[in-house]
Structure formats: structure tokens, C-alpha cells
Design an enzyme around this catalytic site. Structure first.
Site, PDB file in Angstrom:
ATOM      1  N   PHE A 274      58.897  39.727 -22.528  1.00 52.05           N
ATOM      2  CA  PHE A 274      57.731  40.661 -22.650  1.00 52.05           C
ATOM      3  C   PHE A 274      56.593  40.115 -23.371  1.00 52.05           C
ATOM      4  O   PHE A 274      56.810  39.723 -24.458  1.00 52.05           O
ATOM      5  CB  PHE A 274      58.306  41.753 -23.464  1.00 52.05           C
TER       6      PHE A 274
ATOM      7  N   ARG B 239      48.211  68.128 -15.551  1.00 54.28           N
ATOM      8  CA  ARG B 239      48.748  68.635 -14.506  1.00 54.28           C
ATOM      9  C   ARG B 239      48.846  70.002 -14.563  1.00 54.28           C
ATOM     10  O   ARG B 239      48.620  70.791 -13.623  1.00 54.28           O
ATOM     11  CB  ARG B 239      50.044  67.848 -13.946  1.00 54.28           C
TER      12      ARG B 239
ATOM     13  N   LYS C 289      50.526  49.001  -9.193  1.00 57.81           N
ATOM     14  CA  LYS C 289      49.327  48.413 -10.042  1.00 57.81           C
ATOM     15  C   LYS C 289      48.627  47.580  -9.432  1.00 57.81           C
ATOM     16  O   LYS C 289      47.268  47.523  -9.407  1.00 57.81           O
ATOM     17  CB  LYS C 289      50.009  47.958 -11.205  1.00 57.81           C
TER      18      LYS C 289
ATOM     19  N   GLY D  74      44.932  62.100 -17.716  1.00 61.56           N
ATOM     20  CA  GLY D  74      46.503  61.693 -18.500  1.00 61.56           C
ATOM     21  C   GLY D  74      46.290  62.009 -19.652  1.00 61.56           C
ATOM     22  O   GLY D  74      47.139  61.125 -20.638  1.00 61.56           O
TER      23      GLY D  74
ATOM     24  N   TYR E 175      53.084  38.791 -11.412  1.00 64.64           N
ATOM     25  CA  TYR E 175      54.349  38.990 -10.861  1.00 64.64           C
ATOM     26  C   TYR E 175      54.082  38.256  -9.321  1.00 64.64           C
ATOM     27  O   TYR E 175      53.194  38.347  -8.837  1.00 64.64           O
ATOM     28  CB  TYR E 175      54.780  40.462 -10.587  1.00 64.64           C
TER      29      TYR E 175
ATOM     30  N   SER F 113      48.024  63.593 -21.867  1.00 59.09           N
ATOM     31  CA  SER F 113      49.286  63.887 -22.232  1.00 59.09           C
ATOM     32  C   SER F 113      50.154  62.532 -22.684  1.00 59.09           C
ATOM     33  O   SER F 113      51.302  62.691 -23.253  1.00 59.09           O
ATOM     34  CB  SER F 113      50.124  64.904 -21.624  1.00 59.09           C
ATOM     35  N   GLY F 114      49.770  61.514 -22.060  1.00 68.46           N
ATOM     36  CA  GLY F 114      50.412  60.387 -22.015  1.00 68.46           C
ATOM     37  C   GLY F 114      50.303  59.416 -23.188  1.00 68.46           C
ATOM     38  O   GLY F 114      49.487  59.715 -24.213  1.00 68.46           O
TER      39      GLY F 114
ATOM     40  N   PRO G  88      47.156  45.921 -19.630  1.00 63.28           N
ATOM     41  CA  PRO G  88      48.093  45.305 -20.928  1.00 63.28           C
ATOM     42  C   PRO G  88      49.453  44.996 -20.239  1.00 63.28           C
ATOM     43  O   PRO G  88      49.889  45.262 -19.438  1.00 63.28           O
ATOM     44  CB  PRO G  88      48.168  46.887 -21.133  1.00 63.28           C
TER      45      PRO G  88
END
Length: 349
Positions: A222, A36, A162, A11, A134, A13-14, A187
Site C-alpha cells: 500500500f 444524499r 476510477k 459527499g 493498475y 459525510s465521507g 491519493p
């Protein structure tokens, strides 16, 4: 500095992936990355120029998709380490949770299987605080690495993905890893400087505040961490013997309510933040709006839930020292303005 290694970053490009690549290159490693489509190579190289010198042939690209087997064996062949950063992240709520859960879980297993078969030393997996904090009853103590989100509770599809993907990764390494080492980074909401138009969903929330798209602040809290520090923790976990078989929460400090984030933007950015709201919206208003706005429904279970987390383990074990929450927020906002990514704001030279 450790000896130069060959590292695959999934990944590339993220938002996180591009920063991980930049720091690996700066540390002298050779880097491969998956996208991709190879058509994205020029875009990724342009993003990396924002973070450092042109890597030239020390960076190579491979086409691979989390939902397909093709390309992974070639991408990982000859690599010493893998940084598995890529994961599906929907904009808004998916029609069915499996649209997010299955690619996240199966993608992680696909990468781990390829890494094991290529005799990679260690995989560092980017998980999330979503896999930790959570679906729990309110608690006073900060969350740490010993806690797991219960995917059977009322949690959003992304949160569930996740937790499921990370559990699957640990189970695979224990049962079928054949000596493959795993470390996991968890994170909280990631801010810090964007390198181009591809950035985290948390930065989308920040952009909404700066553009005045949110007329008031929902009562959401957050944990904040700078993307540069997330990347740094990935590199530390890659080579430190103490990181083997461990997970690490990445958070800069105490969780902040959105209204406090808004006040920081107002105080630090001046005219750029003139649209930022600084009053809170009652929970019932958000619930009513969520009936008509599917993207907001994921907020509802978390309204008013005060929680916290600690990064003491990463600091103690790996010597990690993150920037402040305020610095992460301001860096993200300033980079959005610099790239002209805010509606009604001119890019700065």
C-alpha cells in the site's frame, strides 16, 4: 490566505469530504456540501466538531445524488469552486462492475456539467492512484501522473471506475468545458484520523488488523497518505494557478507491505495492537479463501506485486509536505480506539 470563496464539496459525510470541509472552513471560506439525504446534516456537523469550531451558517447542506440530476444546479449556483469528492465505494465486490463504474463516471459528468453551467472557476476532482498504477507489467520506476491504468486489463471494478471516471472528466473539460478548469488529486490508500463512523476502505483494513480479523498478512503493498494531507492538497489545487489542468499523486513515502504496517502498529500502540498479526500468509492460501469470500477476490490480482509511486510533482509544484506514513497509520488507529470503533476496545475519553 486567499480571499474567502464559496465552495461546494460533494459527499460531505465521507472521510475525505469531511476533512476537506473542515480545512476550507478553517481557511475562512463559505462551504456548501451535498448529502444524499438532509437527515445526515446533524451527523456531519457532529463529525466536523471533532476537527474544529462549529461553522454555524458558513456551512449549508443540499440534497443531491450522483445518479440523479435533481439538486445539482441549486447546490452549485453562486459557487466559485467545486471539490468533487463523492464517489461510490462498494464494500466487497459488486455483482456487476457497472454498479460502480456508471455512478462514478456519470456522477462526475453531472457535477462538471452543473459547475460549467454555473460559471464555476475550477473543479478539483478526487480520483485515485487506482486510475494510475493498475493493469501494468511490473516496473522498477515509481508511478507518477503520466501513467494511466488500463481499464481493459484484469482490474477490480473500483479500480476501473476510477480510471473511467477520471478519463471522462478530462474529456468533458476538453470538449465541452467552455473555460471550466479541472485539477485532479490521485491519493493512494488514505489513513489518518477518522471523525466518526464513516471512513475509507483502507481504514477498514487497518481495523481488521487491530481486531485480529486477519489471522495473517496477505502479501499486498500500500501507498499511504494522511487524510489531512489529502485535504490540504485539495485546497492547494483549488486556487494555485499551477494546478490548472494537472493531476497530482498523493502519497507520503514508499509503499509498504501490510506486514510492515502491522509491525508499525505493534511498535507504536502497545496493548491496543495485541491482536495484530505479524506473519505473512502464502499467496495460495489467499487464492483458496477468495474462492469462498467474494470480498477477497479483489486482492488476488495484486498479491505479491511490489509497486511504488512518487508525489514529487505535488511537492515541487504546490509546496505540499505530507506527514509520514507511520504518523498516518497511528493517527487512524488511535482515532478508531477513541471513538470505540474497535471490537473489544473501550473508547478513550
Amino acid at each position: 490566505m486567499h480571499d474567502s470563496a464559496t465552495v461546494l464539496v460533494t459527499g460531505g459525510s465521507g472521510f475525505v469530504g469531511s476533512h476537506v470541509i473542515a480545512q476550507l472552513l478553517a481557511a475562512g471560506h463559505r462551504v456548501r456540501t451535498t448529502v444524499r439525504s438532509l437527515r445526515r446534516e446533524p451527523e456531519v456537523r457532529a463529525m466536523l466538531k471533532e476537527a474544529g469550531p462549529d461553522p454555524g451558517d458558513r456551512l449549508s447542506f443540499f440534497a443531491a445524488d450522483l445518479e440523479r440530476d435533481a439538486g445539482w444546479a441549486e447546490a452549485v449556483a453562486g459557487c466559485d469552486y467545486v471539490q468533487h469528492v463523492a464517489s461510490p465505494l462498494p464494500i466487497g465486490a459488486p455483482r456487476h462492475e457497472d454498479e460502480v463504474i456508471v455512478p462514478a463516471r456519470d456522477g462526475a459528468l453531472r457535477v462538471l456539467r452543473a459547475a460549467r453551467d454555473a460559471s464555476v472557476r475550477r473543479v478539483v476532482l478526487t480520483s485515485s492512484f487506482a486510475a494510475i498504477g493498475y493493469g501494468h507489467a511490473p516496473q522498477v520506476a515509481p508511478f507518477d501522473e503520466t501513467t494511466w491504468t488500463d481499464p481493459g486489463r484484469d482490474v477490480a471494478a473500483y479500480v476501473k471506475s476510477k480510471a473511467v471516471a477520471e478519463r471522462a472528466a478530462w474529456d468533458f473539460v476538453a470538449a465541452e468545458g467552455r473555460g471550466l478548469e479541472l485539477s485532479v488529486i490521485n491519493p493512494t490508500a488514505i489513513f489518518g484520523p477518522v471523525l466518526g463512523p464513516d471512513y475509507a476502505s483502507s481504514v477498514v483494513v487497518l481495523r481488521s488488523l487491530l481486531e485480529g480479523a486477519l489471522p495473517a498478512c496477505p502479501r499486498l503493498y500500500f501507498g499511504i497518505v494522511d487524510v489531512r494531507d489529502v485535504a490540504d492538497l485539495h485546497l492547494r489545487a483549488m486556487t494555485d494557478p499551477a494546478a490548472k489542468g494537472e493531476r497530482f499523486v498523493a502519497v507520503a513515502g514508499d509503499f509498504l507491505p501490510i506486514v510492515e504496517m502491522a509491525r508499525i502498529l505493534k511498535r507504536r500502540l502497545g496493548p491496543v495492537a495485541h491482536r495484530v498479526p505479524t506473519r505473512e500468509v502464502p499467496d495460495f492460501v489467499v487464492r483458496v479463501v477468495a474462492l469462498f469470500a467474494p470480498a477477497m477476490r479483489q486482492m488476488v490480482p495484486e498479491l505479491g506485486k511490489v509497486k511504488n509511486a512518487t508525489s514529487a510533482k505535488a511537492r515541487r509544484t504546490l509546496g505540499w509536505t505530507p506527514r509520514s506514513s507511520e504518523e498516518a497509520l497511528v493517527a487512524a488507529a488511535e482515532s478508531l480506539q477513541r471513538f470505540g470503533l474497535l471490537k473489544g476496545a473501550k473508547p478513550r475519553a
